[in-house]
Motif scaffolding. Sequence first.
Motif, PDB file in Angstrom:
ATOM      1  N   ARG A  16     -29.526   4.596  10.139  1.00  0.00           N
ATOM      2  CA  ARG A  16     -28.534   4.390   9.442  1.00  0.00           C
ATOM      3  C   ARG A  16     -27.530   5.650   9.821  1.00  0.00           C
ATOM      4  NH1 ARG A  16     -25.913   5.650   5.289  1.00  0.00           N
ATOM      5  NH2 ARG A  16     -27.417   6.425   4.070  1.00  0.00           N
ATOM      6  N   LYS A  17     -28.097   6.745   9.334  1.00  0.00           N
ATOM      7  CA  LYS A  17     -27.312   8.186   9.197  1.00  0.00           C
ATOM      8  C   LYS A  17     -27.050   8.406  10.387  1.00  0.00           C
ATOM      9  CE  LYS A  17     -28.801   9.631   4.583  1.00  0.00           C
ATOM     10  NZ  LYS A  17     -29.289  10.783   3.944  1.00  0.00           N
ATOM     11  N   LEU A  18     -28.081   8.515  11.483  1.00  0.00           N
ATOM     12  CA  LEU A  18     -27.751   8.841  12.788  1.00  0.00           C
ATOM     13  C   LEU A  18     -26.573   8.074  13.668  1.00  0.00           C
ATOM     14  CD1 LEU A  18     -28.480  10.681  15.292  1.00  0.00           C
ATOM     15  CD2 LEU A  18     -30.686   9.418  15.828  1.00  0.00           C
ATOM     16  N   SER A  19     -26.891   6.695  13.292  1.00  0.00           N
ATOM     17  CA  SER A  19     -25.935   5.761  13.940  1.00  0.00           C
ATOM     18  C   SER A  19     -24.826   6.035  13.528  1.00  0.00           C
ATOM     19  CB  SER A  19     -26.279   4.354  13.423  1.00  0.00           C
ATOM     20  OG  SER A  19     -27.381   3.862  13.972  1.00  0.00           O
ATOM     21  N   GLU A  20     -24.513   6.324  12.190  1.00  0.00           N
ATOM     22  CA  GLU A  20     -23.020   6.781  11.944  1.00  0.00           C
ATOM     23  C   GLU A  20     -22.494   7.931  12.350  1.00  0.00           C
ATOM     24  OE1 GLU A  20     -21.976   5.495   7.518  1.00  0.00           O
ATOM     25  OE2 GLU A  20     -21.972   7.555   7.143  1.00  0.00           O
ATOM     26  N   LEU A  21     -23.340   9.037  12.839  1.00  0.00           N
ATOM     27  CA  LEU A  21     -23.005  10.233  13.280  1.00  0.00           C
ATOM     28  C   LEU A  21     -22.409   9.765  14.836  1.00  0.00           C
ATOM     29  CD1 LEU A  21     -25.348  12.932  11.962  1.00  0.00           C
ATOM     30  CD2 LEU A  21     -22.958  12.230  11.127  1.00  0.00           C
ATOM     31  N   VAL A  60     -20.201  13.992   4.749  1.00  0.00           N
ATOM     32  CA  VAL A  60     -20.428  12.495   3.657  1.00  0.00           C
ATOM     33  C   VAL A  60     -21.669  11.869   3.976  1.00  0.00           C
ATOM     34  CG1 VAL A  60     -19.617  10.314   3.390  1.00  0.00           C
ATOM     35  CG2 VAL A  60     -18.008  12.207   3.438  1.00  0.00           C
ATOM     36  N   THR A  61     -22.133  11.806   5.325  1.00  0.00           N
ATOM     37  CA  THR A  61     -23.192  11.061   5.572  1.00  0.00           C
ATOM     38  C   THR A  61     -24.531  11.776   5.201  1.00  0.00           C
ATOM     39  OG1 THR A  61     -22.302  10.200   7.573  1.00  0.00           O
ATOM     40  CG2 THR A  61     -24.445  10.199   7.546  1.00  0.00           C
ATOM     41  N   ARG A  62     -24.627  13.214   5.200  1.00  0.00           N
ATOM     42  CA  ARG A  62     -25.553  14.024   5.018  1.00  0.00           C
ATOM     43  C   ARG A  62     -26.871  13.575   5.447  1.00  0.00           C
ATOM     44  NH1 ARG A  62     -25.298  14.928  -1.788  1.00  0.00           N
ATOM     45  NH2 ARG A  62     -23.492  16.234  -1.647  1.00  0.00           N
ATOM     46  N   ALA A  63     -27.004  13.618   6.988  1.00  0.00           N
ATOM     47  CA  ALA A  63     -27.911  13.381   7.587  1.00  0.00           C
ATOM     48  C   ALA A  63     -28.817  14.809   7.907  1.00  0.00           C
ATOM     49  CB  ALA A  63     -27.772  12.940   9.108  1.00  0.00           C
ATOM     50  N   ASP A  83     -30.605  17.953  10.139  1.00  0.00           N
ATOM     51  CA  ASP A  83     -29.907  18.728  11.244  1.00  0.00           C
ATOM     52  C   ASP A  83     -30.502  18.269  12.239  1.00  0.00           C
ATOM     53  OD1 ASP A  83     -28.820  20.373   9.165  1.00  0.00           O
ATOM     54  OD2 ASP A  83     -30.352  21.947   9.242  1.00  0.00           O
ATOM     55  N   GLU A  84     -31.617  17.716  12.730  1.00  0.00           N
ATOM     56  CA  GLU A  84     -31.880  17.081  13.813  1.00  0.00           C
ATOM     57  C   GLU A  84     -31.188  15.884  14.254  1.00  0.00           C
ATOM     58  OE1 GLU A  84     -35.001  19.767  12.277  1.00  0.00           O
ATOM     59  OE2 GLU A  84     -34.306  17.934  11.269  1.00  0.00           O
ATOM     60  N   ASP A  85     -30.828  15.129  13.216  1.00  0.00           N
ATOM     61  CA  ASP A  85     -29.796  13.942  13.510  1.00  0.00           C
ATOM     62  C   ASP A  85     -28.287  14.359  14.112  1.00  0.00           C
ATOM     63  OD1 ASP A  85     -31.836  12.156  12.765  1.00  0.00           O
ATOM     64  OD2 ASP A  85     -31.021  11.581  10.613  1.00  0.00           O
ATOM     65  N   VAL A  86     -28.039  15.258  13.294  1.00  0.00           N
ATOM     66  CA  VAL A  86     -26.738  15.839  13.707  1.00  0.00           C
ATOM     67  C   VAL A  86     -26.833  16.598  15.205  1.00  0.00           C
ATOM     68  CG1 VAL A  86     -24.845  17.580  13.117  1.00  0.00           C
ATOM     69  CG2 VAL A  86     -26.144  16.406  11.448  1.00  0.00           C
ATOM     70  N   ALA A  87     -27.940  17.218  15.482  1.00  0.00           N
ATOM     71  CA  ALA A  87     -27.878  17.891  16.972  1.00  0.00           C
ATOM     72  C   ALA A  87     -28.133  16.707  17.852  1.00  0.00           C
ATOM     73  CB  ALA A  87     -29.177  18.674  16.845  1.00  0.00           C
ATOM     74  N   TYR A  88     -28.963  15.702  17.630  1.00  0.00           N
ATOM     75  CA  TYR A  88     -28.911  14.561  18.592  1.00  0.00           C
ATOM     76  C   TYR A  88     -27.572  13.751  18.819  1.00  0.00           C
ATOM     77  CZ  TYR A  88     -31.975  11.162  20.915  1.00  0.00           C
ATOM     78  OH  TYR A  88     -32.463  10.217  21.924  1.00  0.00           O
ATOM     79  N   ALA A  89     -26.993  13.695  17.826  1.00  0.00           N
ATOM     80  CA  ALA A  89     -25.716  13.034  17.870  1.00  0.00           C
ATOM     81  C   ALA A  89     -24.669  13.643  18.770  1.00  0.00           C
ATOM     82  CB  ALA A  89     -25.224  12.581  16.517  1.00  0.00           C
ATOM     83  N   ILE A  90     -24.623  15.104  18.560  1.00  0.00           N
ATOM     84  CA  ILE A  90     -24.001  15.924  19.309  1.00  0.00           C
ATOM     85  C   ILE A  90     -24.210  15.799  20.614  1.00  0.00           C
ATOM     86  CG2 ILE A  90     -23.047  18.395  19.693  1.00  0.00           C
ATOM     87  CD1 ILE A  90     -23.106  18.405  16.566  1.00  0.00           C
ATOM     88  N   ALA A  91     -25.543  15.869  20.839  1.00  0.00           N
ATOM     89  CA  ALA A  91     -26.050  15.935  22.262  1.00  0.00           C
ATOM     90  C   ALA A  91     -25.492  14.668  23.065  1.00  0.00           C
ATOM     91  CB  ALA A  91     -27.466  16.251  22.524  1.00  0.00           C
ATOM     92  N   CYS A  92     -25.627  13.524  22.298  1.00  0.00           N
ATOM     93  CA  CYS A  92     -25.240  12.107  22.791  1.00  0.00           C
ATOM     94  C   CYS A  92     -23.748  12.246  23.300  1.00  0.00           C
ATOM     95  CB  CYS A  92     -25.476  11.036  21.870  1.00  0.00           C
ATOM     96  SG  CYS A  92     -27.059  10.427  22.042  1.00  0.00           S
ATOM     97  N   VAL A  93     -22.900  12.576  22.315  1.00  0.00           N
ATOM     98  CA  VAL A  93     -21.469  12.321  22.556  1.00  0.00           C
ATOM     99  C   VAL A  93     -21.086  13.577  23.649  1.00  0.00           C
ATOM    100  CG1 VAL A  93     -20.830  11.462  20.417  1.00  0.00           C
ATOM    101  CG2 VAL A  93     -20.914  14.084  20.528  1.00  0.00           C
ATOM    102  N   THR A  94     -21.669  14.582  23.759  1.00  0.00           N
ATOM    103  CA  THR A  94     -21.369  15.493  24.696  1.00  0.00           C
ATOM    104  C   THR A  94     -21.594  15.355  26.070  1.00  0.00           C
ATOM    105  OG1 THR A  94     -21.733  17.291  23.259  1.00  0.00           O
ATOM    106  CG2 THR A  94     -21.780  18.161  25.432  1.00  0.00           C
ATOM    107  N   VAL A  95     -23.092  14.545  26.534  1.00  0.00           N
ATOM    108  CA  VAL A  95     -23.475  14.006  27.525  1.00  0.00           C
ATOM    109  C   VAL A  95     -22.476  12.996  28.105  1.00  0.00           C
ATOM    110  CG1 VAL A  95     -25.251  12.698  28.851  1.00  0.00           C
ATOM    111  CG2 VAL A  95     -25.927  14.531  27.237  1.00  0.00           C
ATOM    112  N   PHE A  96     -22.025  11.823  27.362  1.00  0.00           N
ATOM    113  CA  PHE A  96     -21.304  10.755  27.711  1.00  0.00           C
ATOM    114  C   PHE A  96     -19.930  11.161  27.943  1.00  0.00           C
ATOM    115  CE2 PHE A  96     -25.170   8.616  25.987  1.00  0.00           C
ATOM    116  CZ  PHE A  96     -25.743   8.199  26.943  1.00  0.00           C
ATOM    117  N   GLY A  97     -19.482  12.147  26.884  1.00  0.00           N
ATOM    118  CA  GLY A  97     -18.012  12.440  27.026  1.00  0.00           C
ATOM    119  C   GLY A  97     -17.927  13.407  28.431  1.00  0.00           C
TER     120      GLY A  97
END
Length: 334
Positions: A125-130, A149-152, A154-168
């Motif tokens: 859920r937290k990774l999905s939200e990020l 707010v989500t408090r995921a 650090d690995e979740d945050v890094a994964y989310a940033i990697a995702c949005v960077t690649v697709f952006g």
Amino acid sequence: MSQTTALPAPLLSRLAPGLVLAAGIAAVATLAQQASGIAALNPMVLAMLAGILIRNARGVPGAAAPGIAFALRPVLRAGIVLLGFRLTLEQLAQVGVPGLMAIALTLVATFLFTKAAGHVLGVDRKLSELIAAGSAVCGASAVLAVNTVTRARDEDVAYAIACVTVFGTLSMLGFPLLAGVLHLAGEHYGLWAGASIHEVAQAVGAAFAQGEAAGQAGTVAKLSRVMLLAPLILILGALARRSGRSEATGRAPMPWFVLGFIAAVALNSAAILPDALHGPIASTSAFLLTTALAAMGLETDIGKLRLKGLRPLALGALAWVFVSVTGLGLVLAL
């Protein structure tokens, strides 16, 4: 008086190793971006990757932990507050009511779709939200802000940033090519880019690729979208408090820094600050956020990232396709 001046010294000495390390990485990443001459190359992502490399290749000394934690909280929040000085209420008026409707509806629909798709795919859920926040609002900055707010992990945050960077990045390269196929030009194309592409730099780069009118429309649309980050965080915080979600305290924190962000937008709209200060404030905000991303990288374990598998990446891809198609449809409709 001597007692007052002596108090900060022990705290400063504890924070210095980690802060200097994170800030040093941020400085190198910023200089590397400037030397490359590629405006769309995000120093924040470079800093995070460098931090991950250092953490996993050499390790991080224990003495750096307090400073890294400080960079991930007060430094990050200060950077987000200063981000408000890039925005004005006048920019919202320039987009117009139909444009604002397209931007807001794209954001809300993308966030809700990504959260629902994450549940179907079995993504945490937290990774999905990020991933939802990064795809719907403004990439890495939104991931970091929503995580207050989500408090995921650090690995979740890094994964989310990697995702949005690649697709952006794929959007930044692909949108100008699709413009000819879709017969989109000028303000309509710029509005689509601003409403759909993840990072500010990516959206601006893609918009100006189709000319000055498209570039101006894309920039204003993207910054208007960034402005919606504040209400999103406040709503998520309120929902989290109502449901009592917080592993540490039993309730989620009130994201007070968002009020600082809103105050910064209001001050900037009132034109109180001298023009000469806008450049330094923007640079300081960018550097603080880059420092926070470096700290995030320094706390990211690649081994834990691998354990998450490909499902979050598939979620990022779905969010990317959804925001692009929805943004296009709403721009054409409205």
